[in-house]
Design a protein around this motif. Structure first.
Motif, mmCIF file in Angstrom:
data_model
loop_
_atom_site.group_PDB
_atom_site.id
_atom_site.type_symbol
_atom_site.label_atom_id
_atom_site.label_comp_id
_atom_site.label_asym_id
_atom_site.label_seq_id
_atom_site.Cartn_x
_atom_site.Cartn_y
_atom_site.Cartn_z
ATOM 1 N N MET A 1 25.412 -5.548 4.856
ATOM 2 C CA MET A 1 24.606 -6.345 5.782
ATOM 3 C C MET A 1 24.587 -5.669 7.152
ATOM 4 O O MET A 1 25.619 -5.266 7.660
ATOM 5 C CB MET A 1 25.177 -7.762 5.887
ATOM 6 C CG MET A 1 24.481 -8.664 6.884
ATOM 7 S SD MET A 1 22.861 -9.232 6.359
ATOM 8 C CE MET A 1 23.331 -10.382 5.051
ATOM 9 N N ILE A 2 23.394 -5.563 7.732
ATOM 10 C CA ILE A 2 23.224 -4.947 9.042
ATOM 11 C C ILE A 2 22.996 -6.031 10.090
ATOM 12 O O ILE A 2 22.220 -6.957 9.871
ATOM 13 C CB ILE A 2 22.034 -3.972 9.041
ATOM 14 C CG1 ILE A 2 22.316 -2.791 8.112
ATOM 15 C CG2 ILE A 2 21.734 -3.475 10.456
ATOM 16 C CD1 ILE A 2 21.123 -1.879 7.906
ATOM 17 N N LEU A 3 23.665 -5.905 11.234
ATOM 18 C CA LEU A 3 23.466 -6.828 12.349
ATOM 19 C C LEU A 3 22.742 -6.105 13.481
ATOM 20 O O LEU A 3 23.101 -4.986 13.840
ATOM 21 C CB LEU A 3 24.805 -7.357 12.863
ATOM 22 C CG LEU A 3 24.742 -8.233 14.125
ATOM 23 C CD1 LEU A 3 24.007 -9.540 13.837
ATOM 24 C CD2 LEU A 3 26.140 -8.507 14.667
ATOM 25 N N VAL A 4 21.722 -6.759 14.040
ATOM 26 C CA VAL A 4 20.986 -6.209 15.172
ATOM 27 C C VAL A 4 21.136 -7.142 16.362
ATOM 28 O O VAL A 4 20.752 -8.320 16.296
ATOM 29 C CB VAL A 4 19.483 -6.036 14.842
ATOM 30 C CG1 VAL A 4 18.728 -5.502 16.066
ATOM 31 C CG2 VAL A 4 19.293 -5.097 13.651
ATOM 32 N N VAL A 11 13.017 -2.490 21.430
ATOM 33 C CA VAL A 11 13.663 -1.652 20.419
ATOM 34 C C VAL A 11 14.108 -2.485 19.228
ATOM 35 O O VAL A 11 13.863 -2.126 18.067
ATOM 36 C CB VAL A 11 14.866 -0.898 21.017
ATOM 37 C CG1 VAL A 11 15.627 -0.150 19.917
ATOM 38 C CG2 VAL A 11 14.405 0.076 22.090
ATOM 39 N N GLY A 12 14.749 -3.626 19.503
ATOM 40 C CA GLY A 12 15.268 -4.456 18.420
ATOM 41 C C GLY A 12 14.204 -4.939 17.463
ATOM 42 O O GLY A 12 14.391 -4.916 16.237
ATOM 43 N N SER A 13 13.064 -5.377 17.978
ATOM 44 C CA SER A 13 12.009 -5.919 17.109
ATOM 45 C C SER A 13 11.400 -4.833 16.228
ATOM 46 O O SER A 13 11.157 -5.041 15.031
ATOM 47 C CB SER A 13 10.928 -6.597 17.949
ATOM 48 O OG SER A 13 10.341 -5.700 18.868
ATOM 49 N N HIS A 14 11.153 -3.653 16.798
ATOM 50 C CA HIS A 14 10.602 -2.548 15.997
ATOM 51 C C HIS A 14 11.646 -2.037 15.003
ATOM 52 O O HIS A 14 11.288 -1.597 13.900
ATOM 53 C CB HIS A 14 10.124 -1.418 16.903
ATOM 54 C CG HIS A 14 8.838 -1.732 17.619
ATOM 55 N ND1 HIS A 14 7.602 -1.338 17.137
ATOM 56 C CD2 HIS A 14 8.592 -2.419 18.756
ATOM 57 C CE1 HIS A 14 6.655 -1.764 17.970
ATOM 58 N NE2 HIS A 14 7.234 -2.417 18.958
ATOM 59 N N LEU A 15 12.907 -2.102 15.383
ATOM 60 C CA LEU A 15 13.984 -1.710 14.469
ATOM 61 C C LEU A 15 14.038 -2.654 13.278
ATOM 62 O O LEU A 15 14.233 -2.213 12.133
ATOM 63 C CB LEU A 15 15.317 -1.717 15.209
ATOM 64 C CG LEU A 15 16.569 -1.464 14.374
ATOM 65 C CD1 LEU A 15 16.527 -0.086 13.738
ATOM 66 C CD2 LEU A 15 17.826 -1.620 15.239
ATOM 67 N N LEU A 16 13.862 -3.948 13.516
ATOM 68 C CA LEU A 16 13.860 -4.914 12.413
ATOM 69 C C LEU A 16 12.804 -4.562 11.374
ATOM 70 O O LEU A 16 13.056 -4.609 10.161
ATOM 71 C CB LEU A 16 13.603 -6.329 12.943
ATOM 72 C CG LEU A 16 14.718 -6.989 13.750
ATOM 73 C CD1 LEU A 16 14.262 -8.353 14.259
ATOM 74 C CD2 LEU A 16 15.991 -7.141 12.925
ATOM 75 N N GLN A 21 11.515 -2.706 6.036
ATOM 76 C CA GLN A 21 10.651 -1.855 5.221
ATOM 77 C C GLN A 21 11.472 -0.965 4.302
ATOM 78 O O GLN A 21 10.980 -0.520 3.255
ATOM 79 C CB GLN A 21 9.741 -1.006 6.112
ATOM 80 C CG GLN A 21 8.615 -1.794 6.763
ATOM 81 C CD GLN A 21 7.791 -0.969 7.722
ATOM 82 O OE1 GLN A 21 8.269 0.021 8.291
ATOM 83 N NE2 GLN A 21 6.539 -1.348 7.940
ATOM 84 N N GLU A 22 12.716 -0.735 4.679
ATOM 85 C CA GLU A 22 13.627 0.070 3.862
ATOM 86 C C GLU A 22 14.511 -0.810 2.976
ATOM 87 O O GLU A 22 15.506 -0.345 2.427
ATOM 88 C CB GLU A 22 14.479 0.956 4.765
ATOM 89 C CG GLU A 22 13.655 1.987 5.536
ATOM 90 C CD GLU A 22 14.491 2.846 6.471
ATOM 91 O OE1 GLU A 22 15.679 2.499 6.675
ATOM 92 O OE2 GLU A 22 13.964 3.836 6.988
ATOM 93 N N ASN A 23 14.144 -2.109 2.890
ATOM 94 C CA ASN A 23 14.822 -3.067 1.990
ATOM 95 C C ASN A 23 16.283 -3.321 2.355
ATOM 96 O O ASN A 23 17.110 -3.611 1.479
ATOM 97 C CB ASN A 23 14.729 -2.592 0.534
ATOM 98 C CG ASN A 23 13.301 -2.546 0.033
ATOM 99 O OD1 ASN A 23 12.521 -3.470 0.240
ATOM 100 N ND2 ASN A 23 12.942 -1.444 -0.624
ATOM 101 N N ILE A 55 14.525 -12.021 7.476
ATOM 102 C CA ILE A 55 15.566 -11.868 8.500
ATOM 103 C C ILE A 55 16.477 -13.094 8.522
ATOM 104 O O ILE A 55 16.002 -14.226 8.487
ATOM 105 C CB ILE A 55 14.935 -11.691 9.900
ATOM 106 C CG1 ILE A 55 13.984 -10.514 9.918
ATOM 107 C CG2 ILE A 55 16.033 -11.518 10.958
ATOM 108 C CD1 ILE A 55 13.131 -10.450 11.175
ATOM 109 N N ILE A 56 17.770 -12.862 8.567
ATOM 110 C CA ILE A 56 18.730 -13.954 8.747
ATOM 111 C C ILE A 56 18.983 -14.088 10.246
ATOM 112 O O ILE A 56 19.704 -13.282 10.843
ATOM 113 C CB ILE A 56 20.051 -13.673 8.007
ATOM 114 C CG1 ILE A 56 19.799 -13.481 6.513
ATOM 115 C CG2 ILE A 56 21.049 -14.817 8.237
ATOM 116 C CD1 ILE A 56 21.019 -13.023 5.739
#
Length: 333
Positions: A1-4, A11-16, A21-23, A55-56
């Motif tokens: 699990m990745i946390l942003v 940056v955060g929104s485009h990173l999400l 997109q990479e599942n 997104i969680i």
């Protein structure tokens, strides 16, 4: 699990979008639901709105340790994008609270919860200071405590020190130091205010150098670094070092408005920051143009991006490619 962290920012929104997109399975921190609307617009821009539902979302604050406890459950990687950006001296305490203490909290949670790796989004403002006769800043340029820095730069440097502390305690880390980041989604904040001002006919320009980068390049480099075995390194993320004059002229041409036409030399900028201070003092408004900003508008040093290019074989977008989003953004309000 990745946390942003900082997931509702540029940056955060485009990173999400990139992560989903990479599942990847993603948790994201938010502080109020209103801020999620901008994130949704970014997903629409990327034609990825269905992914938004995956997104969680966790309501938390990086300066509030108790709110982070549940946030870090099952988290193995962290992208720390949260920060406060301000060059108003009145915001010193807030900058320290969010940028330094907030980062310390994130690093401590990473250690306590056994997170494998963290990518920290810093800034070129946290890179070192040139010595006499030097013109190029790299990741190895030393920070000079005797040199005048903005509170923002000091707190971003302090945040890096917290990340390096985590590295010494066994946490895998990578740090990225972007220049001025441009991208779609936040027309009333950050770097987009430059575009908006040009649209309104801002008349001034200087000839100091500006280091710019596309948000897509920042996100691509961050994810590539996190997937790699690279550990304990920092990277300057800059597409181009261009003059403010060239930047403003390019934006004006893209927006089909009049180019800035008044050259702001050192005398004019010196008057400008003093006038800004006076109006701030009299009217109680936030500072818009400080002494540090006036000085930086005449800087001619460059930022070297060769380290990230060598590490990833990465090619950054050109200035025209960076600003392709302008036609789809609303700068007319």
């Amino acid at each position: 699990m990745i946390l942003v962290t900082g997931a509702t920012g540029l940056v955060g929104s485009h990173l999400l979008v990139k992560l989903l997109q990479e599942n990847e399975a993603v948790k994201a921190i938010y502080r109020n639901k209103k801020s999620l609307e901008a994130v949704q617009r970014v997903f629409v821009y990327h034609d990825a709105l269905p992914l938004f539902e995956k997104i969680i979302w966790v309501k938390a604050d990086i300066t509030d340790i108790p709110s982070l406890n549940n946030t870090f459950e099952n988290v193995t990687e962290v992208y720390h994008c949260a920060a406060h950006i301000s060059f108003d001296p009145k915001d010193e305490n807030l900058l320290r609270k969010i940028n330094e203490e907030g980062t310390a909290n994130i690093v401590n949670c990473c250690i306590d919860f056994g997170v494998r790796k963290i990518c920290h989004v810093s800034s070129i403002a946290a890179l070192g200071d040139l010595k006499e006769n030097e013109t190029v800043i790299t990741e190895e340029t030393e920070w000079n405590t005797e040199f005048p820095h903005s509170d923002y730069a000091i707190t971003k440097y302090g945040a890096e020190m917290e990340v390096w502390r985590g590295y010494q305690e066994g946490l895998e880390v990578v740090i990225v130091n972007p220049g001025i980041i441009f991208g779609y989604g936040f027309p009333d904040k950050g770097s987009s205010l430059i575009i908006k001002n040009i649209k309104k006919g801002f008349p001034f320009y200087s000839k100091g150098l500006v280091a710019i980068v596309a948000v897509a390049d920042v996100v691509d480099c961050m994810t590539a670094l996190m997937k790699s075995t690279i550990n304990g390194e920092r990277y300057t993320l800059v597409s181009e070092n261009i003059s403010q004059e060239e930047l403003f002229y390019t934006l004006a041409d893209l927006l089909k408005v009049k180019r800035p036409y008044v050259y702001a030399n050192k005398t004019l900028t010196a008057i400008g920051w003093r006038l800004d201070w006076f109006l701030s003092f009299i009217l109680g408004k936030k500072r818009m143009f400080t002494k540090t900003m006036a000085k930086s508008s005449h800087n001619t040093h460059q930022y070297d991006n060769s380290k990230i290019k060598q590490a990833l074989g990465y090619d950054f977008k050109t200035i025209n490619e960076i600003f392709t989003f302008i036609s789809k953004e609303d700068y007319c309000r």
